[in-house]
Scaffold this active site. Structure first.
Site, PDB file in Angstrom:
ATOM      1  N   LYS A 192       0.853  -1.191   0.000  1.00 31.42           N
ATOM      2  CA  LYS A 192       0.000   0.000   0.000  1.00 31.42           C
ATOM      3  C   LYS A 192       0.885   1.235   0.000  1.00 31.42           C
ATOM      4  CE  LYS A 192      -2.587   3.242   2.654  1.00 31.42           C
ATOM      5  NZ  LYS A 192      -1.871   4.273   1.891  1.00 31.42           N
ATOM      6  N   GLU A 267       9.831   1.548  10.753  1.00 28.33           N
ATOM      7  CA  GLU A 267      10.849   2.590  10.610  1.00 28.33           C
ATOM      8  C   GLU A 267      10.095   3.905  10.723  1.00 28.33           C
ATOM      9  OE1 GLU A 267      12.808   5.513   9.827  1.00 28.33           O
ATOM     10  OE2 GLU A 267      12.347   5.004   7.749  1.00 28.33           O
ATOM     11  N   CYS A 301      13.043  11.217   7.532  1.00 29.60           N
ATOM     12  CA  CYS A 301      13.167  10.729   8.908  1.00 29.60           C
ATOM     13  C   CYS A 301      14.582  10.888   9.425  1.00 29.60           C
ATOM     14  CB  CYS A 301      12.728   9.277   8.989  1.00 29.60           C
ATOM     15  SG  CYS A 301      13.660   8.173   7.907  1.00 29.60           S
ATOM     16  N   GLU A 401       9.387  16.207  15.806  1.00 23.58           N
ATOM     17  CA  GLU A 401       9.816  16.155  14.413  1.00 23.58           C
ATOM     18  C   GLU A 401       9.043  17.189  13.598  1.00 23.58           C
ATOM     19  OE1 GLU A 401      10.912  12.490  11.452  1.00 23.58           O
ATOM     20  OE2 GLU A 401       8.936  12.447  12.397  1.00 23.58           O
TER      21      GLU A 401
END
Length: 508
Positions: A192, A267, A301, A401
């Site tokens: 997906k 992750e 990331c 973040e």
């Protein structure tokens, strides 16, 4: 002098025939049963890039059934490693052949610069070649030291059907960090992609079919996390989920998978520190810092978004980074000169700006940038390269973040304080240290909690080296031999080989 270097859009509007994307289920390209679709507009150029079938629970369940049938009843899991390797190598060749086409559609859907996209597609092909090499190395162990009556065999077998859920920031590269390793292990998959960047994954599906991958081994369902991702995460027919994305969604996937105790590999996010000691090469550090925070517009990331610099050199380093920030060319991502492209969406653009405004209100100093910018000739979403100084550890911008081109600068006095600040985050994806003293670098590498440590560099990566995080940055590893092992299950076989001996009751 202008504060930033802008790359304007083309004199004439970019024209594009929008793609039509459909699901790949059991070897067939199909529309959604209810005919639903969704559109993707370019975040940089504003035009319609693709119209995709919008999957629901029915399409997801059909894809899972196809993958399960291909695993349980097909030949793929038992195919010799040599043959799996040959097919994966063919996929790499086809990716090379289609590199320009894949890169262009990725630029238009994601907003990233064309030169970066081309490099990522090249790197993705290398991952397929590396996984092909690993496919021939899968093996177990034998134990002939268990006594004269026993022989032990440890088998390594594919875990089964894998749900692969990928993000929008590196849509082609990240699916290639997962899928070829799963296939090398003998697994089947349902993929997906993000609803923001579906097209390049669909192109990959076309290349897999051209390479000769058996029907049902890889299936693709397009759509949103609810219901497609949620169904993959909870369905008993899925043996493992491999996900890259936000920590918040990763936690929901773990919760959804708990009902079947399926394996989950994650992750997730990062608030990655770079610590700069006073003996560091400041020119090299400043260059790497600018690259680390502005690469992919900070939508990464591994973004080096948190700088922890010794206060004796902090002012000098910030001045160097600010000077480089003014020179970074951003704007039209189809222009080869551009290094920073568009932000993925209006909502994300507002989120980035909100972080910067909140930091300023909390007492931090915006050295450069800090605002949405218009690029001539483009109907796009661009955020200025931004450096924020005088950041304290408790500020939100130092802990959360941002996922944008925003650098937070903190200072330290002692080595112990630097390491404490580096570890003072819920994340543990990557970290960097800058010093000419190898003892300083090694001490940092051993004491900082992060899955990857860079010394005197930032964001170098190799197919052979494992990648993944600690703490709330995830679990499991990708790439390297460890990336293959994620998709293997260990089975113990204990064989009594002696003849005529009683197991329990002595009949003799």
């Amino acid at each position: 002098m202008t504060e930033h270097t802008l790359i304007a859009g083309p004199a004439t509007p970019v024209t594009l025939e929008p793609r039509t994307n459909r699901h790949l289920i059991g070897g067939e390209w199909v529309d959604s049963s209810d005919g639903a679709t969704f559109d993707r507009l370019s975040p940089s150029h504003g035009m319609l890039v693709s119209r995709s079938a919008k999957g629901g629970a029915a399409e997801t369940e059909a894809a899972i059934a196809a993958a399960s049938a291909a695993f349980d009843g097909g030949d793929w899991r038992f195919l010799p490693g040599k043959q799996r390797a040959a097919l994966l190598s063919r996929v790499a060749e086809l990716i090379d052949r289609e590199r320009e086409r894949i890169a262009r559609i990725e630029v238009l859907e994601s907003g990233k610069p064309i030169t970066q996209a081309l490099a990522e597609i090249e790197g993705a092909a290398d991952l397929w070649r590396y996984a092909a090499a690993l496919a021939r190395t899968v093996h177990g162990d034998s134990h002939n030291s268990l006594g004269p009556d026993m022989l032990g065999v440890v088998l390594k077998e594919p875990i089964g059907t894998v749900g692969i859920i990928t993000p929008w920031n590196f849509p082609f590269l990240i699916v290639c960090q997962k899928l070829p390793f799963a296939l090398a292990a003998g697994c089947t998959a349902v993929v997906k992609p993000s609803e923001l960047t579906p097209s390049t994954t669909v192109i990959l599906g076309e290349l897999l079919a051209e390479a000769g991958l058996p029907a049902g081994v890889v299936n693709i369902v397009l759509g949103h996390g609810e219901p497609v991702g949620a169904t993959l995460s909870s369905h008993p027919g899925v043996d493992m989920v491999s996900f890259t994305g936000s920590t918040a969604v990763g936690k929901r996937i773990v919760a959804a998978g708990s009902g079947t105790l399926k394996k989950v590999s994650l992750e997730l996010g990062g608030k990655n520190p770079q610590v700069i000691f006073p003996d560091a090469d400041l020119d090299a550090a400043a260059d790497a810092i600018a690259f680390g925070v502005y690469f992919n517009a900070g939508e990464c990331c591994n973004s080096g978004s948190r700088i922890i610099v010794h206060e004796d050199v902090a002012e000098d380093l910030v001045a160097r980074v600010a000077a480089l920030s003014r020179r970074v060319p951003f704007g039209d991502p189809l222009n080869p000169a551009t290094q920073v492209g568009a932000i993925i969406s209006d909502d994300h653009l507002a989120k980035i700006d909100g972080h910067v405004r909140a930091a300023h209100e909390a007492g931090a100093r915006v050295v450069i940038g800090g605002g949405v910018l218009a690029v001539p000739g483009l109907d796009g979403r661009f955020y200025a390269p931004t450096v924020i100084a005088d950041v304290t550890p408790g500020m939100v911008v130092a802990r959360e973040e941002v996922f944008g081109p925003v650098l937070s600068v903190l200072t330290f006095r002692t080595e112990d304080e630097a390491i404490r600040l580096a570890n003072d985050a819920s994340y543990g994806l990557s970290a960097g240290v800058w010093s000419r003293d190898v003892h300083t670098c090694l001490n940092f590498a051993r004491r900082v909690s992060a899955g990857t440590i860079w010394t005197n560099t930032w964001m170098d990566g190799f197919a052979e080296m494992p990648f993944g995080g600690m703490k709330e940055s995830g679990q499991g590893r990708e790439l390297g031999r460890y990336g293959l092992e994620e998709f293997l299950e260990v089975k113990t076989v204990q064989m009594r080989v002696a003849r005529g001996r009683s197991l329990w009751v002595d009949n003799g």
